[in-house]
Design an enzyme around this catalytic site. Structure first.
Site, PDB file in Angstrom:
ATOM      1  N   SER A  19      29.247  25.274  64.925  1.00 52.84           N
ATOM      2  CA  SER A  19      29.539  25.555  66.332  1.00 52.84           C
ATOM      3  C   SER A  19      30.443  26.788  66.449  1.00 52.84           C
ATOM      4  CB  SER A  19      30.166  24.306  66.964  1.00 52.84           C
ATOM      5  OG  SER A  19      30.172  24.400  68.366  1.00 52.84           O
ATOM      6  N   HIS A  31      35.440  24.281  60.906  1.00 48.03           N
ATOM      7  CA  HIS A  31      35.058  23.334  61.958  1.00 48.03           C
ATOM      8  C   HIS A  31      34.860  24.012  63.308  1.00 48.03           C
ATOM      9  CE1 HIS A  31      38.954  23.464  63.991  1.00 48.03           C
ATOM     10  NE2 HIS A  31      39.536  23.431  62.799  1.00 48.03           N
TER      11      HIS A  31
END
Length: 313
Positions: free
Chosen positions: A136, A70
């Site tokens: 990201s 994540h």
């Protein structure tokens, strides 16, 4: 994560009839996450990994192994809806990075150190070659992992990845240069602004779960500042030229670059920079999505990745 909360609507309706306390909101939020994990077949585990206690979700299977990494200020619940759309036989591992989710804090959040912790997790689980998927900040960590430990990696999949800058400056970097960091929410208004910046396609977030998520995010602001400072320190130490050299020299495995064309955090022009140093990479651009495609359209994202992986096996 957010689409899963639709499944909690009936439960939420019962709370709407009464004055729902903060404790009840937090309880409902956790039940929604538990439901999402159950639906995707994921079990929550904790282990001592390197210098932290790491929380991770795992679903064992006899198919390809995927590690899901994540981004900044997120956690492994980001992947729940996406995981539910992947083939049932996929072996999935979704860690909470140090300082995120339910994993413990650490002395350093340097991105190379985060990659080393993931290496320790892979060794703890005795994983064979796996597909690493990062969004990201998690994309930059995944790229670093792939460059430092290429023997572990079956393929590298980057989703709106940090690490290399595009030709065009994003709204986020413009605001950061002006002295504001819109990724760190300090109150309800900045939380809503952050949500709008990150997500072009806003999933529903039913009341009373929304205030629980706002509280959780705002309470993390001091720690998020510390993590972000360490991320920037990594960026300064490993400048663009060093990142390009490291990736181009060592990332020779199959690769896929996915991006939301309307990303206002990391501009889509960065795809061209990644493609220069990973020339073998396939590219998929989603014209109507933002910074987190696997959250905004989990079905399309899962289809892109499973199709890519199926061609490798």
């Amino acid at each position: 994560m957010f689409n899963i909360l639709r499944a909690a609507t009936l439960v939420a309706a019962a709370y709407v009839l009464i004055a729902c306390t903060a404790t009840q909101q937090d309880s409902l939020y956790q039940k929604a996450m538990d439901l999402g994990e159950w639906k995707a077949g994921l079990d929550e585990q904790k282990s001592d990994i390197a210098d932290i206690e790491m929380n991770y979700l795992i679903r064992k299977g006899d198919g390809p192994i995927l590690m899901l990494v994540h981004g900044f200020s997120a956690n492994n619940s980001t992947w729940l809806q996406f995981a539910d759309k992947l083939p049932d036989n996929y072996y999935l591992i979704a860690p909470d990075l140090a300082g995120h989710g339910k994993s413990s804090e650490a002395d350093s959040y340097d991105l190379e150190r985060q990659a080393e912790r993931l290496k320790a997790l892979a060794e703890h689980l005795n994983l064979g070659p796996f597909h690493i998927i990062g969004n990201s900040m998690g994309g930059a960590i995944s790229a670093i992992y792939s460059a430092r430990f290429p023997e572990d990696i079956a393929s590298l999949i980057l989703i709106d990845s940090a690490g290399l800058d595009g030709e065009n400056q994003s709204q986020f970097f413009a605001e950061l240069e002006a002295g504001d960091n819109p990724l760190i929410a300090t109150d309800e208004a900045s939380f809503e602004y952050r949500m709008d910046l990150i997500l072009e396609k806003q999933p529903p977030l039913p009341w009373p779960i929304r205030p629980a998520l706002i509280r959780e995010t705002v309470e993390r602001a001091p720690l998020n500042r510390e993590i972000f400072d360490d991320m920037l320190a990594t960026r300064e130490r490993m400048d663009q030229n060093e990142m390009k050299r490291m990736i181009s020299s060592n990332v020779n495995m199959p690769a896929l670059i996915m991006w939301g064309e309307k990303d206002r955090v990391l501009d889509v022009s960065a795809v061209a920079e990644f493609k220069k140093v990973i020339p073998q990479a396939e590219v998929k651009i989603y014209p109507d999505l933002g910074h987190v495609p696997m959250l905004e359209d989990p079905s399309a994202s899962a289809e892109t990745i499973s199709s890519f992986i199926s061609k490798l096996d």
